[in-house]
Design a protein around this motif. Structure first.
Motif, PDB file in Angstrom:
ATOM      1  N   PRO A  61      25.803  43.554  -3.987  1.00  0.00           N
ATOM      2  CA  PRO A  61      24.819  42.935  -4.886  1.00  0.00           C
ATOM      3  C   PRO A  61      23.529  43.758  -4.910  1.00  0.00           C
ATOM      4  N   ALA A  62      22.785  43.610  -5.980  1.00  0.00           N
ATOM      5  CA  ALA A  62      21.494  44.295  -6.060  1.00  0.00           C
ATOM      6  C   ALA A  62      20.544  43.640  -5.067  1.00  0.00           C
ATOM      7  N   PRO A  63      19.799  44.415  -4.294  1.00  0.00           N
ATOM      8  CA  PRO A  63      18.847  43.806  -3.360  1.00  0.00           C
ATOM      9  C   PRO A  63      17.781  43.044  -4.146  1.00  0.00           C
TER      10      PRO A  63
ATOM     11  N   SER B 291      14.122  41.364  -4.245  1.00  0.00           N
ATOM     12  CA  SER B 291      12.856  41.360  -3.509  1.00  0.00           C
ATOM     13  C   SER B 291      12.204  39.995  -3.698  1.00  0.00           C
TER      14      SER B 291
ATOM     15  N   LEU C 280       5.625  37.742  -2.763  1.00  0.00           N
ATOM     16  CA  LEU C 280       5.318  38.657  -1.688  1.00  0.00           C
ATOM     17  C   LEU C 280       3.915  38.386  -1.124  1.00  0.00           C
TER      18      LEU C 280
ATOM     19  N   PRO D  81       9.480  41.806   4.046  1.00  0.00           N
ATOM     20  CA  PRO D  81       9.683  41.921   2.599  1.00  0.00           C
ATOM     21  C   PRO D  81       9.371  43.328   2.092  1.00  0.00           C
ATOM     22  N   ALA D  82      10.138  43.731   1.119  1.00  0.00           N
ATOM     23  CA  ALA D  82       9.938  45.064   0.544  1.00  0.00           C
ATOM     24  C   ALA D  82       8.676  45.081  -0.296  1.00  0.00           C
TER      25      ALA D  82
ATOM     26  N   ARG E 161      18.629  50.582 -13.038  1.00  0.00           N
ATOM     27  CA  ARG E 161      20.021  50.610 -13.514  1.00  0.00           C
ATOM     28  C   ARG E 161      20.323  51.845 -14.355  1.00  0.00           C
TER      29      ARG E 161
ATOM     30  N   PRO F 266      14.592  48.290   1.157  1.00  0.00           N
ATOM     31  CA  PRO F 266      15.990  48.453   1.627  1.00  0.00           C
ATOM     32  C   PRO F 266      16.704  49.497   0.777  1.00  0.00           C
TER      33      PRO F 266
ATOM     34  N   GLN G  93      20.572  49.744   0.592  1.00  0.00           N
ATOM     35  CA  GLN G  93      21.187  48.666  -0.191  1.00  0.00           C
ATOM     36  C   GLN G  93      21.155  48.981  -1.678  1.00  0.00           C
ATOM     37  N   HIS G  94      20.036  49.583  -2.116  1.00  0.00           N
ATOM     38  CA  HIS G  94      19.959  49.972  -3.523  1.00  0.00           C
ATOM     39  C   HIS G  94      21.025  51.018  -3.845  1.00  0.00           C
TER      40      HIS G  94
ATOM     41  N   PHE H  36      24.458  49.471  -3.925  1.00  0.00           N
ATOM     42  CA  PHE H  36      24.585  48.711  -5.172  1.00  0.00           C
ATOM     43  C   PHE H  36      24.904  49.664  -6.328  1.00  0.00           C
TER      44      PHE H  36
ATOM     45  N   SER I 117      28.440  51.118  -6.075  1.00  0.00           N
ATOM     46  CA  SER I 117      29.550  50.233  -6.436  1.00  0.00           C
ATOM     47  C   SER I 117      29.528  49.921  -7.923  1.00  0.00           C
TER      48      SER I 117
END
Lengths: 199, 565
Positions: A175-177, A179, A183, B367-368, B397, B425, B428-429, B432, B435
């Motif tokens: 899955p796309a992370p 955020s 924040l 958190p990012a 994308r 992260p 993870q990007h 993603f 895939s």
């Protein structure tokens, strides 16, 4: 006067020479088929479902190259529209709901004990993904099924279901992370406040 | 002494290796149920050879490879097959996958083994088949079937064999423990690999943070006088990455999209070498492996030799887990591993480490925050990519652009995310994006296939239509010919001399008709005469005429029959 005549003659002869060259090139380097149709066809999902109103993906590709709208393909969805818009340098438009909506990938499933072996679905399948013979039970070759829906309608006993393609570890996608939208402390509830303010 | 080169980037995360090296390798308990996923390797899932209810022996092959890139699976202990079907497996998705479940009987009864005493006398093909039959896959992490790596086609000339003993990821000490305790197993395995590949040079690459393992290996090499060079490399994550280690030891950079064999190098993990030793010398298939159980939620942090298929929960219990302290369960290392939700999943061939971490040890990711374009990720990337650019493309994308920036060269080591000051992260990007791209490719492939089938079908329909038309035409022609023939026949009949038989019949019927008519007429005349009616004259005439006719007909028939006879 002679100058003008010479000029005209020179231009005429040039025109004739270039005309011959162009004419020769048009014959010699003739492009077979329509390459843009091939490119458009390559972007379409090839479900051959006919939801666009054309009998298959290639006819729709031809129609697009002749100026038809690019948003008539529900199986391709928004990503296909974007790819087509990119290729043809057209405006990205939302999917035309008249032709259906974007659905998750489906696969046809025949409830085999209810199948009477009428072969109607076999005739309807555009990609020959249904196996069977008259008065014999039919079944779907899952790996070839495009999920086009065309076999559901002709079935006289309604024994065909369209089921979503199951997610297995081999076709699972990361899955796309996401955020955290909140924040900063001051972000919290801010959208709510803004909405109130606009009312 | 081999010169040591360098690779780009890399990081120095806290090692956390000492915790699990305090005790020797311990045998993990035999679980009541062994769960064996059919897909423990790269390639196609194995095909089961057993059915529910079958009795299996320890080491018996229960699933065979499907196609070329696949691996066999063996029963890690004796028992009964209780279930074949979906079970949760160690996968990032947390989904279920087909597995074979064995209820162990505790007998640990081995099946018949086929050790090879002198593998050098054996044909290489036989030896490779033996290794394939033992179900050996790379034990370093990716799980690529080993026999394929050892069975290179003629166009690959191997000049360097590299044995990967770097084990660069924090926490993991499985290879370290193996090297300390079983250096001779590893070296015999290396000899077998070298026998198969015939390299001109054998290098073992090991990080300098494993002095005991280095000593053990060095002593063993000296004792046996083997032509193996032990190269100690400085500790820097990810020096154990295949391409990074190759660069460290040979300065050769494996080109993008190529495999090491393309540049004449084959890389094998020490654990794999030890598994090959066991398979060849003892005939034992790959049914167990060494796994590091660590993390501060465990009482006994050490390496265990566990059977493949042992559920994580059994291993955690064996290591005296304190579940109240366990905040996160990780399979693999802290850099590249995945978080596990369900501890019923089994140990598979590629599981080198299980970390039961406390909250202090692995706190939730902060958190990012937005990327500040500091460029630190670029400095640490061991694959010399542009992580920041890749991040933008993945987030936006723009997968095509990400691919053009060599996204698929990313080894997902996590160095970029480790140094990112904004805690993005990044890996993870990339996962993603990868895939998504893979999925798109698969869909395009399927679309091409569908188009081909559709076009083939259209062509077939047109052909069938044409054939039908052809048949219809042929039928019409045949019918027309038939009609023409009949007509011609009829014509010829009428023009021919009459058939004597038919003529005779005609004459006969004519004679009898005439007789009947005469009879009726004469009866009518008689009636009329008796009743004295008018017009008897006329009747008489008719009778006379008929008499004449009947006589003529009779005569003709008599003549015809006479002529006939």
């Amino acid at each position: 006067m002679t100058i003008i005549l010479t000029a005209i003659l020179i231009l005429l002869s040039l025109a004739v020479v270039f005309g011959v060259i162009l004419g020769f090139a048009a014959v010699r380097f003739k492009v077979e088929g329509d390459p843009i149709v091939d490119q458009i066809d390559g972007l379409l999902p090839q479900t051959q479902c006919g939801q666009c109103g054309y009998p298959g993906c290639r006819p729709y590709a031809e129609a697009i190259s002749n100026g038809d709208a690019i948003n008539k393909c529900p199986p391709g969805g928004q990503s296909t529209i974007e790819a087509l818009a990119d290729l043809l340098d057209r405006e990205v438009v939302p999917l035309d709901a008249e032709h259906g909506e974007e659905k998750p990938k489906m696969v046809a499933y025949i409830r085999e004990d209810e199948c009477i072996g009428c072969t109607k679905c076999i005739q309807a399948c555009p990609v020959d993904a249904i196996l069977g013979a008259a008065k014999q039970m039919h079944t779907v070759i899952v790996s070839e099924c495009t999920g086009c829906d065309l076999c559901v309608e002709p079935c006289p006993v309604d024994c065909i279901d369209m089921i979503p393609v199951p997610v297995t570890p081999s076709n699972w996608k990361w899955p796309a992370p996401v955020s955290d939208p909140n924040l900063i402390w001051t972000d919290r509830g801010r959208g709510h406040l803004l909405q109130e303010g606009s009312e | 002494m081999t010169r040591i080169y360098s690779f780009h980037g890399g990081i120095h995360p806290p090692e956390n290796k000492r915790q699990s090296l305090g005790a020797p390798i311990r045998q993990a308990p035999l679980p009541a149920r062994l769960i064996l996923p059919l897909q423990q390797h790269i390639g196609k899932a194995a095909t089961p050879l057993v059915e529910v209810g079958d009795q299996v022996l320890k080491g018996q092959k229960i699933a065979e490879p499907t196609g070329h890139v696949s691996a066999a699976i063996h029963a890690p202990s004796s028992g009964i097959i209780s279930y074949i079907g979906l079970q949760p497996v160690p996968h990032a998705s947390g989904l279920e996958s087909p597995c074979i479940v064995i209820e162990t009987d505790g007998q640990e009864q081995w099946c018949e083994l086929h050790p090879i005493e002198n593998y050098r006398d054996l044909d290489k093909k036989e030896l490779l088949k033996h290794i394939r039959d033992a179900g050996i896959t790379g034990l370093g992490g990716a799980g690529f079937p080993t026999d394929i790596k050892l069975n290179l086609s003629k166009d690959h000339i191997v000049n360097t064999l590299i044995i990967n003993a770097a084990e660069c990821e924090p926490y993991i000490t499985a290879d370290d423990a193996l090297m300390r305790e079983r250096p001779n197993d590893i070296l015999t395995g290396v000899e077998i690999i070298a026998h198969l590949l015939q390299p001109s040079k054998i290098l073992i690459g090991i990080e300098d943070n494993k002095p005991n393992a280095i000593k053990a290996l060095r002593d063993a090499i000296r004792e046996r006088n083997l032509p193996i060079e032990l190269v100690v490399v400085p500790t820097r994550y990810p020096s154990g990455g295949e391409k990074q280690l190759i660069q460290l030891l040979t300065s050769i950079e494996v080109p993008s999209g190529s495999i090491p064999a393309d540049v004449g190098i084959v890389c094998q993990n020490v654990g794999t070498a030890a598994a090959i030793y066991r398979a060849v010398i003892h005939g034992e298939p790959l049914i167990s492996r060494i796994v590091t159980l660590t993390g501060f939620a465990l009482g006994h942090r050490q390496n265990y030799e566990a059977l493949i298929g042992t559920p994580f929960s059994v291993l955690l219990e064996a290591a005296d887990v304190d579940r109240s302290k366990m905040f996160r369960l990780v399979m693999g290392g802290p850099m590249m591993g995945i978080s596990i939700e369900d501890d019923r999943i089994p140990l598979i061939k590629t599981t080198n480490c299980i970390i039961a971490a406390t909250q202090e040890e692995m706190p939730p990711a902060p958190p990012a925050q937005p990327c500040i374009r500091c460029g630190m990720c670029e400095q640490v990337c061991p694959a010399t990519l542009l992580p920041q650019q890749l991040y933008w493309f993945a987030k936006g994308r723009e997968f095509e652009k990400a691919r053009h920036h060599n996204l698929f060269d990313c080894i997902e080591c996590g160095a970029c995310a480790y140094v990112c000051p904004s805690n993005i992260p990044l890996v993870q990007h990339y996962r993603f994006a990868k895939s998504e791209i893979r999925n798109e490719e698969a869909e395009q492939l399927k679309a091409a296939q569908a188009r081909e089938r559709f076009e083939a079908r259209q062509a077939r329909l047109v052909r069938e239509e044409l054939e039908k038309e052809q048949r219809r035409k042929e039928r019409a022609e045949a019918a027309a010919r038939e009609q023409a023939r009949k007509k011609a026949e009829a014509d010829s009949v009428s023009s021919d001399t009459p058939d004597p038989e038919a003529e005779l019949k005609k004459l006969k019927s004519a004679a009898s008709i005439a007789r009947t008519k005469l009879k009726k007429a004469s009866e009518a005349l008689k009636n009329a005469e008796e009743k004295g009616l008018d017009g008897t004259e006329k009747l008489k005439e008719t009778v006379a005429q008929l008499e004449e006719k009947a006589a003529a007909a009779e005569n003709a028939w008599q003549q015809a029959t006479g002529a006939e006879q």
